[in-house]
Design an enzyme around this catalytic site. Structure first.
Site, PDB file in Angstrom:
ATOM      1  N   SER A  58       0.956  -1.395  -0.016  1.00 18.80           N
ATOM      2  CA  SER A  58       0.104   0.022   0.077  1.00 18.80           C
ATOM      3  C   SER A  58       0.801   1.079   0.121  1.00 18.80           C
ATOM      4  O   SER A  58       1.937   1.144   0.192  1.00 18.80           O
ATOM      5  CB  SER A  58      -0.852  -0.050   1.270  1.00 18.80           C
ATOM      6  OG  SER A  58      -0.113   0.089   2.416  1.00 18.80           O
ATOM      7  N   ASP A  93      -0.762  -1.667  -4.132  1.00 20.56           N
ATOM      8  CA  ASP A  93      -2.282  -1.869  -3.665  1.00 20.56           C
ATOM      9  C   ASP A  93      -2.848  -0.441  -3.371  1.00 20.56           C
ATOM     10  O   ASP A  93      -2.373   0.283  -2.875  1.00 20.56           O
ATOM     11  CB  ASP A  93      -2.183  -2.625  -2.385  1.00 20.56           C
ATOM     12  CG  ASP A  93      -3.398  -2.984  -2.067  1.00 20.56           C
ATOM     13  OD1 ASP A  93      -4.116  -3.381  -2.685  1.00 20.56           O
ATOM     14  OD2 ASP A  93      -3.626  -3.327  -0.823  1.00 20.56           O
ATOM     15  N   HIS A  94      -3.816  -0.223  -3.966  1.00 13.98           N
ATOM     16  CA  HIS A  94      -4.593   0.990  -3.813  1.00 13.98           C
ATOM     17  C   HIS A  94      -3.911   2.432  -4.402  1.00 13.98           C
ATOM     18  O   HIS A  94      -3.900   3.244  -3.412  1.00 13.98           O
ATOM     19  CB  HIS A  94      -5.423   1.117  -2.551  1.00 13.98           C
ATOM     20  CG  HIS A  94      -6.536   0.082  -2.250  1.00 13.98           C
ATOM     21  ND1 HIS A  94      -7.700   0.083  -2.794  1.00 13.98           N
ATOM     22  CD2 HIS A  94      -6.512  -1.093  -1.588  1.00 13.98           C
ATOM     23  CE1 HIS A  94      -8.393  -0.794  -2.434  1.00 13.98           C
ATOM     24  NE2 HIS A  94      -7.628  -1.633  -1.693  1.00 13.98           N
ATOM     25  N   ASP A 115      -6.801   3.075  -7.907  1.00 15.40           N
ATOM     26  CA  ASP A 115      -8.177   3.180  -7.245  1.00 15.40           C
ATOM     27  C   ASP A 115      -8.683   4.361  -7.370  1.00 15.40           C
ATOM     28  O   ASP A 115      -8.591   5.212  -6.638  1.00 15.40           O
ATOM     29  CB  ASP A 115      -7.921   2.430  -5.722  1.00 15.40           C
ATOM     30  CG  ASP A 115      -9.209   2.619  -5.055  1.00 15.40           C
ATOM     31  OD1 ASP A 115     -10.273   2.936  -5.708  1.00 15.40           O
ATOM     32  OD2 ASP A 115      -9.334   2.283  -3.924  1.00 15.40           O
ATOM     33  N   HIS A 184     -12.325  -4.138   4.064  1.00 17.97           N
ATOM     34  CA  HIS A 184     -10.964  -4.364   4.472  1.00 17.97           C
ATOM     35  C   HIS A 184     -10.933  -4.428   6.038  1.00 17.97           C
ATOM     36  O   HIS A 184     -11.850  -3.586   6.581  1.00 17.97           O
ATOM     37  CB  HIS A 184     -10.266  -2.892   4.022  1.00 17.97           C
ATOM     38  CG  HIS A 184     -10.084  -2.917   2.640  1.00 17.97           C
ATOM     39  ND1 HIS A 184     -10.534  -1.956   1.774  1.00 17.97           N
ATOM     40  CD2 HIS A 184      -9.350  -3.808   1.820  1.00 17.97           C
ATOM     41  CE1 HIS A 184      -9.867  -2.160   0.633  1.00 17.97           C
ATOM     42  NE2 HIS A 184      -9.196  -3.191   0.455  1.00 17.97           N
ATOM     43  N   HIS A 212     -10.978  -7.939  -2.717  1.00 16.01           N
ATOM     44  CA  HIS A 212     -10.155  -7.070  -1.788  1.00 16.01           C
ATOM     45  C   HIS A 212     -10.857  -7.662  -0.295  1.00 16.01           C
ATOM     46  O   HIS A 212     -12.070  -8.531  -0.260  1.00 16.01           O
ATOM     47  CB  HIS A 212     -10.493  -5.712  -1.928  1.00 16.01           C
ATOM     48  CG  HIS A 212      -9.237  -5.130  -3.062  1.00 16.01           C
ATOM     49  ND1 HIS A 212      -8.220  -4.320  -2.495  1.00 16.01           N
ATOM     50  CD2 HIS A 212      -9.337  -5.254  -3.982  1.00 16.01           C
ATOM     51  CE1 HIS A 212      -7.780  -4.186  -3.746  1.00 16.01           C
ATOM     52  NE2 HIS A 212      -8.373  -4.836  -4.689  1.00 16.01           N
ATOM     53  N   GLY A 213     -10.239  -7.490   0.747  1.00 16.64           N
ATOM     54  CA  GLY A 213     -10.801  -7.687   2.144  1.00 16.64           C
ATOM     55  C   GLY A 213     -10.957  -9.223   2.393  1.00 16.64           C
ATOM     56  O   GLY A 213     -12.000  -9.522   2.635  1.00 16.64           O
ATOM     57  N   ASN A 234      -7.058 -10.736  -1.959  1.00 23.27           N
ATOM     58  CA  ASN A 234      -5.990  -9.923  -1.097  1.00 23.27           C
ATOM     59  C   ASN A 234      -6.258 -10.133   0.326  1.00 23.27           C
ATOM     60  O   ASN A 234      -7.385 -10.083   0.835  1.00 23.27           O
ATOM     61  CB  ASN A 234      -6.443  -8.332  -1.338  1.00 23.27           C
ATOM     62  CG  ASN A 234      -5.989  -7.778  -2.617  1.00 23.27           C
ATOM     63  OD1 ASN A 234      -5.803  -8.683  -3.558  1.00 23.27           O
ATOM     64  ND2 ASN A 234      -6.236  -6.643  -2.878  1.00 23.27           N
TER      65      ASN A 234
HETATM   66  P1  13P Z   1      -7.707  -7.337   4.601  1.00 21.22           P
HETATM   67  O1  13P Z   1      -6.800  -6.377   5.408  1.00 21.22           O
HETATM   68  O2  13P Z   1      -9.387  -7.295   4.970  1.00 21.22           O
HETATM   69  O3  13P Z   1      -7.328  -8.512   4.558  1.00 21.22           O
HETATM   70  O4  13P Z   1      -7.738  -6.703   3.088  1.00 21.22           O
HETATM   71  C1  13P Z   1      -6.649  -6.725   2.376  1.00 21.22           C
HETATM   72  C2  13P Z   1      -7.057  -5.824   1.043  1.00 21.22           C
HETATM   73  O5  13P Z   1      -7.881  -6.017   0.504  1.00 21.22           O
HETATM   74  C3  13P Z   1      -5.687  -5.094   0.709  1.00 21.22           C
HETATM   75  O6  13P Z   1      -6.159  -4.268  -0.668  1.00 21.22           O
END
Ligand code: 13P
Length: 288
Positions: A58, A93-94, A115, A184, A212-213, A234
């Site tokens: 990130s 990421d993002h 993003d 997330h 994601h998440g 992710n």
């Molecule tokens: P989590 O922290 O919920 O596992 O999500 C990670 C994510 O989506 C990073 O982009």
């Protein structure tokens, strides 16, 4: 500018890795990197399971570690020194702006996420297009988001199939992260994913989909998601939790230890076990 050859191995974009996953119906977990040790644990556990390794970082973690170049060079050096032979992708990421994606690409990241989901769809498309034009010149793959993935400060907004099709057609992205109900961080209550929506978007766009998440989503839901076109999942919070739990226990039992290497290493086994379990569950093992 991009220097992908590491000895006789390659650091590569996510394109081949995720197209293979789509074809063979499994998902590749993408793990967030927080520091050098995290990167080493992910690479070694991926090598042990013969799973492709997607190391995603990130903007906050990049800042924490010193900068884009530091992160890119550190991962590349680890791949060489640890003799990693499975495919490795270094992914932003993002990414929140064109400038951020450009910095990552110029530093040698092999994949970026732009993003622009906080903007109306036309702005999202324009910004994503700008990133794709730059990234593809250097063989770097691009992920984009439609709708809003939930989080501490973000309400879930499910992706609209029409907007997904429009964005994919107009931008030429490589992977799509449609918001399907995931968040997330930790879930309040039971997670719910709109998998029929995933299936529809997958059929309409024919691109590998990204979820994601990934932390806290039950295994069977993830496996159903793979059947609906999800190819990359992710995971960040889950590794942070298992690592910090192990470190807390270690510090309690070893109250007089002060060597940071011993303290950080106390979470290594827990992180690696979680990665190996996840790679097996999602089916990315023994693919290379
Ligand atoms: P989590 O922290 O919920 O596992 O999500 C990670 C994510 O989506 C990073 O982009």
């Amino acid at each position: 500018m991009i220097y992908n050859k590491i000895g006789d191995r390659m650091i590569e974009s996510m394109t081949k890795i995720l197209n293979k996953a789509k074809e063979e119906k499994y998902a590749v977990p993408a793990y967030n990197v927080n520091n050098l040790e995290w990167a080493r644990f992910i690479l070694e556990a991926s090598e042990e399971t013969r799973s492709p390794a997607i190391l995603e970082v990130s903007e906050g973690a990049i800042k924490y570690m010193g900068g884009y170049q530091t992160v890119s060079d550190m991962i590349r050096a680890l791949v060489k020194d640890l003799n990693i032979t499975v495919p490795v992708a270094i992914h932003l990421d993002h990414g929140s702006s064109f400038e951020s994606c450009k910095k990552a690409i110029d530093a040698g990241f092999t994949s970026v996420m732009i993003d622009a989901s906080k903007y109306p769809i036309l702005e999202n498309i324009n910004l994503t297009k700008e990133v794709v034009n730059y990234a593809h010149k250097y063989g770097v793959s691009v992920e984009a988001e439609v709708g809003h993935i939930g989080g501490e400060k973000m309400e879930i907004a499910y992706a609209s199939p029409e907007e997904c099709v429009k964005l994919v057609k107009e931008t030429n992205i490589d992977f799509l992260a449609p918001a399907l109900g995931s968040v997330h961080g930790l879930y309040k209550g039971t997670p719910h994913l709109e998998l029929e929506l995933a299936k529809e978007i997958s059929t309409l766009t024919n691109l590998p989909l990204v979820l994601h998440g990934g932390t806290g989503i039950p295994e069977n839901m993830l496996l159903d998601g793979i059947k609906c076109g999800i190819c990359k999942i992710n995971i960040n919070t889950e590794l942070q939790i298992v690592w910090s739990k192990a470190v807390r226990v270690y510090l309690k039992e070893n109250a007089d230890v002060y060597d940071p290497r011993k303290i950080i290493k106390a979470g290594e086994k827990a992180i690696k076990e979680a990665i190996i379990y996840k790679n097996k569950t999602l089916g990315s093992i023994n693919k290379y």
